[in-house]
Motif scaffolding. Structure first.
Motif: not given
Ligand code: ADP
Ligand code: ASP
Ligand code: MG
Length: 406
Positions: A4-9, A23-24, A29-37
């Protein structure tokens, strides 16, 4: 597992407390195996402050140096956000646009992403880290830092999502979705559950600042759904996708937009010869000045003379003025007028195709509000009117009330 790519303005990361909150939220929201950018903008008004700094030094900053300066804003927020993740116990690494493999063309201040090599991002994701990428910036092949135009972090996010073949791209901002018009101008604006890439692209191009136009273009090109939602609430937000899945396709008009970053240029008294339009617009295009609405009119009393009226972005005015003043002698025009006190208001909706009543209703709303229209332009899915700048908000309210009665 999802990527998942998440963008914060900028307003989502305006203070150290907000950075910790972002960050919190990402970790919750992150599931253990999720890859997050995570792609971030500069904190709060940083970009505006950097522009003011440059203006305090010179009226005409060199475009390359402007990008060198502006790109520093995002470098601050990525480092702080990566620190915040680490403090909360999750490994994270920050990357500039260059480190994330983002290549652009050479057009400083409004560069386009031309390629992404996500190898380093993938290595870090595979090592279990959250990767925090600086929005709004890239590097030319020659190694110069560029920026993508105001609001360009959205484009970084969608480009990275496409480059990584991510499952979703989420844009977190200070409103809880896409509305029928800017909810800060029209409090009764309606939030949409979904909107097509095509309609959102047109709204963004015509001034809906909630999304950078190029980000929607990339979303459309790569078939990447974009989910726009609030940083501060859990509302479901708006999905920008290829086709409607719900009843919302019934709406003829989807949105009303306005753009005050517009200047009207009138080139007056040009001898009517073949090649005139070509000369003016190719010279502007060579200098990367985008021309928008164009009207050419023949004088009734003198058929050998024409006037040419068109619009450009305000940021391009000084360059366009130089170019046109140079052309004036060669092309023998008698006058050049530049008016920056104009705005463009538009209605957008794929349903207007073959529905002539929409143009009449738009002009009627402006007429009833006593607002004069200087120039009109249309596309298959939009109608735009150029009006006086100080009437823009009144015009948006009048047109919105006509198509979305309370
Ligand atoms: P960010 O810093 O998160 O990128 P922006 O300021 O660029 O946020 O975009 C969000 C703003 O876009 C909102 O605060 C809102 O005022 C404005 N906006 C303009 N048109 C719309 C629209 N149609 N729907 C929602 N927001 C809109
Ligand atoms: N920081 C940049 C700007 O203010 C990019 C962005 O926020 O998307 O325009
Ligand atoms: Mg933005």
């Amino acid at each position: 597992m999802a990527l998942i790519v998440k963008k914060f303005g900028g307003s989502s990361v305006a203070t150290p407390e907000k950075i910790m909150a972002v960050a919190r939220r990402v970790l919750q929201e992150k599931k253990p195996d999720d890859k997050i950018v995570v792609v971030v903008s500069a904190m709060g008004d940083t970009t505006d402050d950097l522009i003011s700094l440059a203006k305090a030094v010179t009226d005409q900053p060199v475009a390359r140096e402007m990008d060198m300066l502006l790109a520093t804003g995002e470098q601050v927020s990525i480092a702080l956000l990566a620190m915040a993740f680490t403090k909360l116990g999750h490994a994270a690494v920050s990357m500039t646009g260059f480190q994330a493999g983002i290549t652009t063309n050479e057009v400083f201040n409004k560069a386009r992403i031309t390629g992404i090599d996500p190898a380093k991002v993938i290595t870090e994701l595979n090592a279990g880290k959250i990767v925090v990428i600086a929005g709004f910036q890239g590097l030319t092949k020659a190694g110069d830092i560029t920026t993508l135009g105001r609001g360009g972090s959205d484009t970084t996010a969608v480009a990275v999502a496409a480059g990584l073949k991510a499952d979703h791209c989420e844009i977190y901002t200070d409103v809880d979705g896409i509305y029928s018009t800017d909810p800060r101008i029209v409090p009764t604006a309606r939030r949409m559950k979904e909107i097509t890439h095509n309609e959102m692209l047109e709204m963004a191009r015509l001034g809906a600042g909630v999304m950078h136009p190029r980000s929607v273009e990339l979303g459309k090109h790569y078939g990447m759904p974009i989910h726009v939602r609030s940083t501060f609430t859990n509302e479901s937000g708006t999905f920008i996708r290829e086709e409607y899945t719900m009843e919302e396709k019934e709406f003829v008009i989807r949105g009303v937009t306005h753009d005050t970053n517009v200047a009207k240029i009138a080139v007056l008294g040009v001898p009517d010869r073949p090649g005139i339009a070509y000369k003016i617009f190719s010279t502007l295009a060579d200098a990367n000045v985008d021309v928008d609405m164009i009207v050419q009119s023949v004088r009734v009393m003198d058929k050998h003379i024409i006037d040419m009226v068109f619009t450009i972005a305000q940021g391009d005015v000084s360059q366009a003025r130089l170019i046109l003043e140079k052309l004036a002698e060669e092309m023998e025009f008698s006058g050049l007028l530049i008016d920056e006190n104009v705005a463009k208001v538009s209605v957008v909706g794929a349903g207007m195709l073959g529905n002539p009543g929409i143009a009449a209703a738009t002009f009627g709303a402006l007429a009833d509000a006593g607002i004069n229209i200087a120039v009109i332009s249309t596309s298959e899915i939009s109608i735009s009117c150029l009006i006086e700048e100080d009437k823009a908000k009144q015009a948006v309210n009048a047109i919105h009330a006509r198509f979305f009665p309370a």
